[in-house]
Write a protein that holds these residues in place. Structure first.
Motif, PDB file in Angstrom:
ATOM      1  N   ILE A   1       2.068   1.033  15.155  1.00 12.38           N
ATOM      2  CA  ILE A   1       1.490  -0.041  15.978  1.00 12.38           C
ATOM      3  C   ILE A   1       1.809  -1.396  15.361  1.00 12.38           C
ATOM      4  O   ILE A   1       2.197  -2.337  16.073  1.00 12.38           O
ATOM      5  CB  ILE A   1      -0.025   0.180  16.155  1.00 12.38           C
ATOM      6  N   LEU A   2       1.684  -1.506  14.049  1.00  6.91           N
ATOM      7  CA  LEU A   2       2.013  -2.771  13.387  1.00  6.91           C
ATOM      8  C   LEU A   2       3.494  -3.094  13.542  1.00  6.91           C
ATOM      9  O   LEU A   2       3.867  -4.252  13.734  1.00  6.91           O
ATOM     10  CB  LEU A   2       1.622  -2.716  11.903  1.00  6.91           C
ATOM     11  N   TRP A   3       4.349  -2.096  13.493  1.00  8.51           N
ATOM     12  CA  TRP A   3       5.780  -2.305  13.694  1.00  8.51           C
ATOM     13  C   TRP A   3       6.031  -2.917  15.070  1.00  8.51           C
ATOM     14  O   TRP A   3       6.805  -3.858  15.214  1.00  8.51           O
ATOM     15  CB  TRP A   3       6.499  -0.978  13.533  1.00  8.51           C
ATOM     16  N   ALA A   4       5.355  -2.400  16.081  1.00  7.83           N
ATOM     17  CA  ALA A   4       5.490  -2.951  17.438  1.00  7.83           C
ATOM     18  C   ALA A   4       4.966  -4.376  17.499  1.00  7.83           C
ATOM     19  O   ALA A   4       5.593  -5.253  18.108  1.00  7.83           O
ATOM     20  CB  ALA A   4       4.752  -2.061  18.437  1.00  7.83           C
ATOM     21  N   ILE A   5       3.841  -4.628  16.847  1.00  5.06           N
ATOM     22  CA  ILE A   5       3.266  -5.977  16.845  1.00  5.06           C
ATOM     23  C   ILE A   5       4.202  -6.959  16.149  1.00  5.06           C
ATOM     24  O   ILE A   5       4.391  -8.092  16.614  1.00  5.06           O
ATOM     25  CB  ILE A   5       1.866  -5.973  16.189  1.00  5.06           C
ATOM     26  N   VAL A   6       4.793  -6.541  15.037  1.00  3.95           N
ATOM     27  CA  VAL A   6       5.747  -7.411  14.335  1.00  3.95           C
ATOM     28  C   VAL A   6       6.920  -7.729  15.253  1.00  3.95           C
ATOM     29  O   VAL A   6       7.345  -8.886  15.352  1.00  3.95           O
ATOM     30  CB  VAL A   6       6.226  -6.765  13.017  1.00  3.95           C
ATOM     31  N   SER A   7       7.439  -6.725  15.946  1.00  3.36           N
ATOM     32  CA  SER A   7       8.573  -6.952  16.852  1.00  3.36           C
ATOM     33  C   SER A   7       8.213  -7.941  17.952  1.00  3.36           C
ATOM     34  O   SER A   7       8.979  -8.865  18.246  1.00  3.36           O
ATOM     35  CB  SER A   7       9.037  -5.636  17.477  1.00  3.36           C
ATOM     36  N   VAL A   8       7.047  -7.758  18.557  1.00  7.33           N
ATOM     37  CA  VAL A   8       6.618  -8.661  19.627  1.00  7.33           C
ATOM     38  C   VAL A   8       6.370 -10.061  19.067  1.00  7.33           C
ATOM     39  O   VAL A   8       6.765 -11.067  19.674  1.00  7.33           O
ATOM     40  CB  VAL A   8       5.366  -8.112  20.339  1.00  7.33           C
ATOM     41  N   SER A   9       5.758 -10.145  17.892  1.00  2.61           N
ATOM     42  CA  SER A   9       5.484 -11.470  17.327  1.00  2.61           C
ATOM     43  C   SER A   9       6.775 -12.198  16.960  1.00  2.61           C
ATOM     44  O   SER A   9       6.819 -13.427  17.007  1.00  2.61           O
ATOM     45  CB  SER A   9       4.568 -11.355  16.109  1.00  2.61           C
ATOM     46  N   GLN A  10       7.834 -11.455  16.637  1.00  2.33           N
ATOM     47  CA  GLN A  10       9.113 -12.103  16.345  1.00  2.33           C
ATOM     48  C   GLN A  10       9.716 -12.740  17.592  1.00  2.33           C
ATOM     49  O   GLN A  10      10.457 -13.714  17.495  1.00  2.33           O
ATOM     50  CB  GLN A  10      10.096 -11.097  15.741  1.00  2.33           C
TER      51      GLN A  10
ATOM     52  N   LEU B   1       1.291  15.447   2.266  1.00  5.07           N
ATOM     53  CA  LEU B   1       0.366  14.629   3.048  1.00  5.07           C
ATOM     54  C   LEU B   1       0.502  13.146   2.720  1.00  5.07           C
ATOM     55  O   LEU B   1       0.473  12.298   3.608  1.00  5.07           O
ATOM     56  CB  LEU B   1      -1.066  15.103   2.814  1.00  5.07           C
ATOM     57  N   ALA B   2       0.654  12.826   1.439  1.00  2.00           N
ATOM     58  CA  ALA B   2       0.734  11.425   1.034  1.00  2.00           C
ATOM     59  C   ALA B   2       2.031  10.777   1.506  1.00  2.00           C
ATOM     60  O   ALA B   2       2.026   9.624   1.979  1.00  2.00           O
ATOM     61  CB  ALA B   2       0.600  11.315  -0.484  1.00  2.00           C
ATOM     62  N   ILE B   3       3.135  11.477   1.403  1.00  2.00           N
ATOM     63  CA  ILE B   3       4.416  10.889   1.787  1.00  2.00           C
ATOM     64  C   ILE B   3       4.527  10.699   3.291  1.00  2.00           C
ATOM     65  O   ILE B   3       5.210   9.791   3.763  1.00  2.00           O
ATOM     66  CB  ILE B   3       5.611  11.707   1.244  1.00  2.00           C
ATOM     67  N   SER B   4       3.811  11.527   4.052  1.00  2.00           N
ATOM     68  CA  SER B   4       3.890  11.429   5.511  1.00  2.00           C
ATOM     69  C   SER B   4       3.422  10.063   6.010  1.00  2.00           C
ATOM     70  O   SER B   4       3.964   9.549   6.986  1.00  2.00           O
ATOM     71  CB  SER B   4       3.082  12.542   6.167  1.00  2.00           C
ATOM     72  N   GLY B   5       2.439   9.486   5.379  1.00  2.00           N
ATOM     73  CA  GLY B   5       1.990   8.153   5.778  1.00  2.00           C
ATOM     74  C   GLY B   5       2.715   7.049   5.044  1.00  2.00           C
ATOM     75  O   GLY B   5       3.061   6.026   5.622  1.00  2.00           O
ATOM     76  N   ALA B   6       2.969   7.258   3.768  1.00  2.00           N
ATOM     77  CA  ALA B   6       3.572   6.208   2.948  1.00  2.00           C
ATOM     78  C   ALA B   6       4.956   5.816   3.445  1.00  2.00           C
ATOM     79  O   ALA B   6       5.300   4.626   3.474  1.00  2.00           O
ATOM     80  CB  ALA B   6       3.648   6.653   1.489  1.00  2.00           C
TER      81      ALA B   6
ATOM     82  N   LEU C   1       0.837  -1.202   0.000  1.00  2.00           N
ATOM     83  CA  LEU C   1       0.000   0.000   0.000  1.00  2.00           C
ATOM     84  C   LEU C   1       0.874   1.256   0.000  1.00  2.00           C
ATOM     85  O   LEU C   1       0.600   2.212  -0.731  1.00  2.00           O
ATOM     86  CB  LEU C   1      -0.941  -0.007   1.201  1.00  2.00           C
ATOM     87  N   GLY C   2       1.937   1.244   0.798  1.00  2.00           N
ATOM     88  CA  GLY C   2       2.883   2.361   0.789  1.00  2.00           C
ATOM     89  C   GLY C   2       3.518   2.538  -0.582  1.00  2.00           C
ATOM     90  O   GLY C   2       3.681   3.667  -1.063  1.00  2.00           O
TER      91      GLY C   2
ATOM     92  N   TYR D   1      -2.541  11.300   9.520  1.00  2.00           N
ATOM     93  CA  TYR D   1      -1.764  10.711  10.605  1.00  2.00           C
ATOM     94  C   TYR D   1      -2.099   9.226  10.776  1.00  2.00           C
ATOM     95  O   TYR D   1      -1.282   8.462  11.273  1.00  2.00           O
ATOM     96  CB  TYR D   1      -2.079  11.422  11.927  1.00  2.00           C
ATOM     97  N   ILE D   2      -3.295   8.836  10.401  1.00  2.00           N
ATOM     98  CA  ILE D   2      -3.789   7.486  10.697  1.00  2.00           C
ATOM     99  C   ILE D   2      -2.914   6.385  10.095  1.00  2.00           C
ATOM    100  O   ILE D   2      -2.573   5.426  10.805  1.00  2.00           O
ATOM    101  CB  ILE D   2      -5.271   7.356  10.286  1.00  2.00           C
ATOM    102  N   PRO D   3      -2.513   6.447   8.813  1.00  2.00           N
ATOM    103  CA  PRO D   3      -1.650   5.369   8.297  1.00  2.00           C
ATOM    104  C   PRO D   3      -0.322   5.268   9.047  1.00  2.00           C
ATOM    105  O   PRO D   3       0.161   4.158   9.301  1.00  2.00           O
ATOM    106  CB  PRO D   3      -1.413   5.755   6.835  1.00  2.00           C
ATOM    107  N   GLY D   4       0.254   6.397   9.427  1.00  2.00           N
ATOM    108  CA  GLY D   4       1.505   6.369  10.168  1.00  2.00           C
ATOM    109  C   GLY D   4       1.342   5.771  11.553  1.00  2.00           C
ATOM    110  O   GLY D   4       2.180   4.992  12.011  1.00  2.00           O
ATOM    111  N   ILE D   5       0.261   6.117  12.218  1.00  2.00           N
ATOM    112  CA  ILE D   5      -0.012   5.549  13.545  1.00  2.00           C
ATOM    113  C   ILE D   5      -0.223   4.051  13.439  1.00  2.00           C
ATOM    114  O   ILE D   5       0.333   3.269  14.216  1.00  2.00           O
ATOM    115  CB  ILE D   5      -1.239   6.244  14.181  1.00  2.00           C
TER     116      ILE D   5
END
Length: 165
Positions: A148-157, A59-64, A15-16, A140-144
């Motif tokens: 959160i997904l980055w943290a979940i990936v780290s924990v799941s690893q 605006l687009a690059i801030s989330g992507a 998506l990014g 802001y929503i895609p970045g947030i």
């Protein structure tokens, strides 16, 4: 669980990438209009660029840009200093890996928290893009979500990745 999180990280990266592709198309169109305007200008013709181009790209690059972090983490694409731990015993490698994964998850959640605070402030101030007049807070929503997904990936690893098992 780890496979689902990894696929979600892949989706975020795709998506990014799609958003970056649209940014490239818009930039190419705007640049083409500028060049065409320079060519036909001496003949009394005018070709204008895209109004709000800068607003859209900002605006687009801030989330992507942030949407690639979970994929990079899932791919273990971050910098690793294997030189110092290459000959360390496996339990030491395992412990160091878990410590860094915990720190990474903490940093990602810390960034997500402050992004939420920033989004709420921007929303309460009703901040809009200068030319387009779009409200800024939804971008802001895609970045947030990515943080959160980055943290979940780290924990799941910690529990699903057998790299140091």
């Amino acid at each position: 669980m780890y496979a689902v999180v990894t696929r979600l990280a892949d989706f975020f990266a795709m998506l990014g990438g799609a958003i970056l592709f649209v940014i490239v198309l818009v930039t190419t169109t705007n640049t083409g209009a500028f060049i065409l305007d320079r060519i036909v200008g001496p003949f009394g013709l005018n070709v204008s660029g895209l109004p709000g181009y800068e607003d859209f790209v900002q605006l687009a690059i801030s989330g992507a840009a942030l949407m690639f972090f979970p994929f990079t983490q899932a791919s273990r694409g971050h910098v690793a200093v294997d030189l110092f731990v290459a000959n360390a015993p496996m339990p030491v490698k395992w412990l160091l890996d878990r410590m860094w994964l915990t720190l990474t998850a903490g940093v990602a959640l810390f960034l997500a928290w402050w992004m939420v605070q920033g989004m709420l402030e921007v929303r309460s101030d009703a901040v809009e893009a200068g030319v387009l007049g779009w409200p800024i807070w939804p971008f802001y929503i895609p970045g947030i979500a990515a943080m959160i997904l980055w943290a979940i990936v780290s924990v799941s690893q910690m529990f699903g990745d057998a790299r140091y098992a």
